[in-house]
Write a protein that holds these residues in place. Sequence first.
Motif, PDB file in Angstrom:
ATOM      1  N   VAL A 191      -6.866   0.092  -2.996  1.00 24.15           N
ATOM      2  CA  VAL A 191      -6.021  -0.301  -4.133  1.00 24.15           C
ATOM      3  C   VAL A 191      -6.647   0.084  -5.467  1.00 24.15           C
ATOM      4  CG1 VAL A 191      -4.848  -2.122  -2.844  1.00 24.15           C
ATOM      5  CG2 VAL A 191      -6.812  -2.709  -4.239  1.00 24.15           C
TER       6      VAL A 191
ATOM      7  N   LEU B  88       0.835  -1.208   0.000  1.00 23.72           N
ATOM      8  CA  LEU B  88       0.000   0.000   0.000  1.00 23.72           C
ATOM      9  C   LEU B  88       0.863   1.249   0.000  1.00 23.72           C
ATOM     10  CD1 LEU B  88      -2.905  -0.913   2.450  1.00 23.72           C
ATOM     11  CD2 LEU B  88      -3.096  -0.417   0.007  1.00 23.72           C
TER      12      LEU B  88
ATOM     13  N   GLU C 176      -1.075   1.479   6.520  1.00 25.05           N
ATOM     14  CA  GLU C 176       0.315   1.333   6.098  1.00 25.05           C
ATOM     15  C   GLU C 176       1.223   0.858   7.230  1.00 25.05           C
ATOM     16  OE1 GLU C 176       1.502   5.012   4.271  1.00 25.05           O
ATOM     17  OE2 GLU C 176       0.217   4.694   2.532  1.00 25.05           O
TER      18      GLU C 176
END
Length: 121
Positions: free
Chosen positions: A82, A37, A66
Amino acid sequence: MKKNNFDSYIKEKIQKKPYLKIELENAGQAIHIAQQLYDLRRSKGLTQKQFAKLIGMSQPNVARLESGDYKSYSLRTLNKAVRVLGSNIEIKIIPINKIHKPSFIFCDLFILAYFLQKLHS
């Protein structure tokens, strides 16, 4: 500590506390997702704040996504994140007897500290 010594140490601890193997594998997966990510966001030139705005969440929530030790994300949230970054999620189900030995590629200070704490508890 040399790699062989560390590997032996981990194997010994896993023999004493078998649940640590699963935790090690899960930690590796969480760190791998977080790193992907982070890398995707950075490749698009986005700050956490900009990315958060695009996916409708706060910057602290993006920071959690994250973070290698965060595991409470939903598939829906990951998919939304995403997709904004121009990617898709691929999930594979692998029989347990086909899982490779844990890789220490992702073994950074977080993992080391996490497991040393678990091993001594």
